[in-house]
Design an enzyme around this catalytic site. Sequence first.
Site, short mmCIF file in Angstrom:
data_model
loop_
_atom_site.label_atom_id
_atom_site.label_comp_id
_atom_site.label_asym_id
_atom_site.label_seq_id
_atom_site.Cartn_x
_atom_site.Cartn_y
_atom_site.Cartn_z
N LEU A 22 8.12 3.68 7.28
CA LEU A 22 6.89 4.41 6.94
C LEU A 22 6.25 3.86 5.67
O LEU A 22 5.04 3.95 5.49
CB LEU A 22 7.21 5.90 6.76
CG LEU A 22 7.75 6.64 7.99
CD1 LEU A 22 8.16 8.05 7.61
CD2 LEU A 22 6.72 6.66 9.10
N VAL A 24 7.24 1.48 1.66
CA VAL A 24 8.20 0.78 0.79
C VAL A 24 7.96 1.24 -0.64
O VAL A 24 6.83 1.22 -1.13
CB VAL A 24 8.04 -0.75 0.88
CG1 VAL A 24 9.03 -1.44 -0.05
CG2 VAL A 24 8.23 -1.23 2.31
N THR A 26 9.77 1.72 -4.89
CA THR A 26 10.39 0.91 -5.93
C THR A 26 11.85 0.61 -5.63
O THR A 26 12.34 -0.49 -5.88
CB THR A 26 10.29 1.65 -7.28
OG1 THR A 26 8.92 1.98 -7.52
CG2 THR A 26 10.80 0.78 -8.42
N VAL A 30 11.19 3.73 3.10
CA VAL A 30 11.20 5.05 3.71
C VAL A 30 11.02 4.84 5.21
O VAL A 30 10.05 4.22 5.65
CB VAL A 30 10.07 5.95 3.17
CG1 VAL A 30 10.11 7.32 3.84
CG2 VAL A 30 10.18 6.10 1.66
N ASP A 139 4.45 10.70 -11.61
CA ASP A 139 3.77 9.66 -10.82
C ASP A 139 2.90 10.30 -9.75
O ASP A 139 2.89 9.86 -8.60
CB ASP A 139 4.80 8.71 -10.21
CG ASP A 139 4.16 7.44 -9.64
OD1 ASP A 139 3.01 7.13 -10.05
OD2 ASP A 139 4.78 6.78 -8.79
#
Length: 552
Positions: A22, A24, A26, A30, A139
């Site tokens: 789904l 990418v 750090t 996923v 974030d």
Amino acid sequence: MAEKQKHDGRVKIGHYVLGDTLGVGTFGKVKIGEHQLTGHKVAVKILNRQKIRSLDVVGKIKREIQNLKLFRHPHIIKLYQVISTPTDFFMVMEYVSGGELFDYICKHGRVEEMEARRLFQQILSAVDYCHRHMVVHRDLKPENVLLDAHMNAKIADFGLSNMMSDGEFLRTSCGSPNYAAPEVISGRLYAGPEVDIWSCGVILYALLCGTLPFDDEHVPTLFKKIRGGVFYIPEYLNRSVATLLMHMLQVDPLKRATIKDIREHEWFKQDLPSYLFPEDPSYDANVIDDEAVKEVCEKFECTESEVMNSLYSGDPQDQLAVAYHLIIDNRRIMNQASEFYLASSPPSGSFMDDSAMHIPPGLKPHPERMPPLIADSPKARCPLDALNTTKPKSLAVKKAKWHLGIRSQSKPYDIMAEVYRAMKQLDFEWKVVNAYHLRVRRKNPVTGNYVKMSLQLYLVDNRSYLLDFKSIDDEVVEQRSGSSTPQRSCSAAGLHRPRSSFDSTTAESHSLSGSLTGSLTGSTLSSVSPRLGSHTMDFFEMCASLITTLAR
């Protein structure tokens, strides 16, 4: 510790078979996962041990995850389970099908003000929930705000945020530069919550304007704009929301709006659902909840005395204390949300005598709210008689089941009118069986499959009606008596995807990537037809969206 296995050529972790990637991040990828037994879809974040070990955060992540598994908020992606292997951590999380808010804005441009406010209210509620439990996101950005199939916001990626405590400052620079607060990109000390407020302000601006308030392909110039705090306010923004944006995007963190300030702002308070910020005046923090203590003991496999010692220690970061307060808070949220999602079962002492009630044609008493008739008596018995064990078993009332639906004391025609309005707003299709019975379907935008359910309005007593929701499987044959009347309600954005993270020591040398165009009555599982695949979850999403729309 689980081991990775192969399943028909695909990787299997625990009971989950991993599928497509789904995204990418750090620390790893996923992937979408599917439970081998139930078929339910999940999102699986893979954290590479080597990568997190190099940052010396393994122990911290483990502690955070233990608490995040207890987070339960309607607008935060749930963390269900963590599976460990020698090389990776697998975080099994809630899967939502609507994609990122970022992609939605890129495709559709700026959002209408009412819709932007609704999404922003949901986002701020989730951020407030985490801040109250000593977690800062750090974030926040449209890429980390996911949308479900019904355009509700769900914040993701709290898993790598820092736990915060009074007096502790977060020294790490993380996140995307376009959404980062001035103190973050400048390498100054910051406490935590205020940087999330700044990022929320940037997200609100993106929702309302379809662009970012601070943007430049040259990173040093971008940083200069952020430190200056000067941004363009379009003329079409009303003055009220403009003042809110300026307060949230204050360069000085001491002058920046707090969550309390935002909640009290006139623009934010409009059409604010009460479940987002529950208040329970009966809650006393000095009273220990025994049930919550027992739940902590079960989840952490500890003793009650250990939990009590943690609560009396006064350490807000103690994992047992955090877990206890999470459980208490979740209960308060669910109680408050009952105004929108919970319709309580009818009074147990009510009598169901048809002769005393006028029932409109097509409307019938709920079958499980009617006590059985006694053969030698024309009247029905009181449902409380079912609790009397001294009476013959033949006269015992079968225990009433719980049903997914809404209870109302409005007139039946008014209830159905609201149902039609909500279905049209949600773009549902329906077939009329009779005036109080509908068969409804919705197309899943991701799979293309139809989710079907039956809506039936029942009479539960002489004052109340129950709109019952029932799942319909594909094998159910539509009744011929229904008349088929399907109904459906009837730019390029200036956003680009910044780098997913940056190091404050090297950020100045990075260049950005190119622009992109563009009152639940409870549910008995017997009334739901579970089957393999995501049908049951789709059904519950469909119910939740209808209930929420009716509650507005």
